[in-house]
Design a protein around this motif. Sequence first.
Motif, PDB file in Angstrom:
ATOM      1  N   PRO A 161      -5.051   2.837   9.865  1.00  0.00           N
ATOM      2  CA  PRO A 161      -6.547   3.077  10.468  1.00  0.00           C
ATOM      3  C   PRO A 161      -7.192   3.566   9.230  1.00  0.00           C
ATOM      4  CG  PRO A 161      -4.966   3.847  12.144  1.00  0.00           C
ATOM      5  CD  PRO A 161      -4.009   3.345  10.933  1.00  0.00           C
ATOM      6  N   LEU A 162      -6.761   4.487   8.400  1.00  0.00           N
ATOM      7  CA  LEU A 162      -7.609   4.846   7.224  1.00  0.00           C
ATOM      8  C   LEU A 162      -8.202   3.823   6.393  1.00  0.00           C
ATOM      9  CD1 LEU A 162      -9.315   6.930   5.689  1.00  0.00           C
ATOM     10  CD2 LEU A 162      -6.990   7.706   4.454  1.00  0.00           C
ATOM     11  N   VAL A 163      -6.900   2.920   5.823  1.00  0.00           N
ATOM     12  CA  VAL A 163      -7.359   1.886   5.084  1.00  0.00           C
ATOM     13  C   VAL A 163      -8.260   0.774   5.871  1.00  0.00           C
ATOM     14  CG1 VAL A 163      -6.249  -0.157   3.852  1.00  0.00           C
ATOM     15  CG2 VAL A 163      -4.982   1.970   3.864  1.00  0.00           C
ATOM     16  N   ARG A 164      -8.085   0.328   7.061  1.00  0.00           N
ATOM     17  CA  ARG A 164      -9.046  -0.337   7.754  1.00  0.00           C
ATOM     18  C   ARG A 164     -10.330   0.265   7.792  1.00  0.00           C
ATOM     19  NH1 ARG A 164      -4.894  -0.696  11.937  1.00  0.00           N
ATOM     20  NH2 ARG A 164      -6.557   0.073  13.386  1.00  0.00           N
ATOM     21  N   LEU A 165     -10.259   1.576   8.048  1.00  0.00           N
ATOM     22  CA  LEU A 165     -11.848   2.080   8.253  1.00  0.00           C
ATOM     23  C   LEU A 165     -12.538   1.843   6.817  1.00  0.00           C
ATOM     24  CD1 LEU A 165     -14.042   3.561   9.471  1.00  0.00           C
ATOM     25  CD2 LEU A 165     -12.688   5.780   8.919  1.00  0.00           C
ATOM     26  N   LEU A 225      -7.916  -4.135  -2.597  1.00  0.00           N
ATOM     27  CA  LEU A 225      -6.873  -3.439  -2.311  1.00  0.00           C
ATOM     28  C   LEU A 225      -5.999  -3.311  -3.662  1.00  0.00           C
ATOM     29  CD1 LEU A 225      -6.057  -4.368   1.398  1.00  0.00           C
ATOM     30  CD2 LEU A 225      -7.379  -2.317   0.667  1.00  0.00           C
ATOM     31  N   ASN A 226      -5.739  -2.111  -4.205  1.00  0.00           N
ATOM     32  CA  ASN A 226      -5.140  -2.034  -5.377  1.00  0.00           C
ATOM     33  C   ASN A 226      -3.944  -0.846  -5.425  1.00  0.00           C
ATOM     34  OD1 ASN A 226      -6.654   0.097  -5.909  1.00  0.00           O
ATOM     35  ND2 ASN A 226      -6.797  -0.282  -8.123  1.00  0.00           N
ATOM     36  N   ALA A 268      -3.851   7.954   2.794  1.00  0.00           N
ATOM     37  CA  ALA A 268      -4.564   8.590   1.708  1.00  0.00           C
ATOM     38  C   ALA A 268      -5.323   7.390   1.081  1.00  0.00           C
ATOM     39  CB  ALA A 268      -4.005   9.704   1.054  1.00  0.00           C
ATOM     40  N   VAL A 269      -6.441   7.164   0.573  1.00  0.00           N
ATOM     41  CA  VAL A 269      -6.793   6.343  -0.386  1.00  0.00           C
ATOM     42  C   VAL A 269      -7.525   6.948  -1.430  1.00  0.00           C
ATOM     43  CG1 VAL A 269      -6.965   4.664   1.331  1.00  0.00           C
ATOM     44  CG2 VAL A 269      -9.045   5.910   0.930  1.00  0.00           C
ATOM     45  N   CYS A 270      -7.638   6.123  -2.518  1.00  0.00           N
ATOM     46  CA  CYS A 270      -8.492   6.548  -3.702  1.00  0.00           C
ATOM     47  C   CYS A 270      -9.797   5.437  -3.718  1.00  0.00           C
ATOM     48  CB  CYS A 270      -8.032   6.551  -5.204  1.00  0.00           C
ATOM     49  SG  CYS A 270      -8.880   7.171  -6.290  1.00  0.00           S
TER      50      CYS A 270
END
Length: 392
Positions: free
Chosen positions: A303-307, A321-322, A338-340
């Motif tokens: 959900p966080l990546v999709r958001l 996306l990397n 988590a993402v950056c």
Amino acid sequence: MSEREARLAQLRRLADSLLPRLADLTEQICLIPAPTYHEAERARWVARALEERGLAVEVDDLPNVYARRPGSGRGATLMLAAHTDTVFPPGTPITVERSDGVLTGPGIGDNSLGVAGLLVLVDLLEAAGITTPGDVLLVANVGEEGLGNLRGIKAAVDRFEPELGGVIAVEGHNLGRVTHIAVGSKRIRVTVTGPGGHSWGAFGEPSAIHELAGIVQEISMIPVPLQPKTTYNVGLIEGGVSVNTIAPHASAVIDMRSTDPDRLAWLAQEVTRIVERRRTDRVSTEIEVLGERPAGSVPPSSPLVRLTVEVLEQLGFQPELNASSTDANIPIARGIPAVCVGLSHGVRAHRTDEQIEIAPAAVGLVQLALIAERFVGEARGSGGVDGERPSR
């Protein structure tokens, strides 16, 4: 115009109006030296700036800076972390130049803009009247660069892990990217010690440099996979006494990386075996661990990546996306989504003439505001995050 489109237009107007403030703060932050392990002065400045925004602020011993903006209680806590340290050694001259909407200076984008972005995000949320579902925890953390070994974000996650629904690492560069794969690394120093002696009179005695060269040669023959990408690099070699002395000592600093924790562990074991095989009763070999960063990944279906992707698409991007090594490594490896993400576009990172564009940062700020406004949190421990969970 739909309600969502109107809301987006309002946020963009507000963010545009905050750009002069963002540029000023970015410059002020950049002018405060903050080499890794020397971030205290910058931390104090950031703490005062957060206090001026009416937030309760705490600075720990590292020094990390923490500030909380309360939410409505309907969602999990979202941590936004921007590292305060730079790659430049103490004594590096620092000047900031402005020209045609571009700021130039050492560490201006990595990560002065990221830290300034946390401050101006608070201003944007207030101006837009946004109450987030959960608390927004703002962290200006130390030790992201080089041999800082992610110690700042480790401490932050250690402290707040039970309440965290997600973490976003904020960088100045790379607006439009979503880093959801953590490139793990292990950095070691290999030291070889021998008897030494005169190059003529003691010829035949083992040389530490010769033995180290053999170690490096063997490492270069390790067959590493292309997928998951796994790499090694001998980045620094030192040793010897003089041209006519059999070297009594030599050392090499080695960087090993992989997106897969098992492959990284395997590579480190192979290097260790090579080093140990060179050990004899005349030559000693030692390994010193200089730094470790865990590997792992958050699946695109999270959900966080999709958001994050949805927000960037709404802002007109085709998100990339990397994989990279960032502060997001720590929460990812611990099972925390988590993402950056980046705030703007720039060039020449890790150079004293680094540049960052200011105008795109308005979109970068809106990106953060929308994610914070819409983030509720997601279930953890259900297989949503891949990677090893390190012992605590």
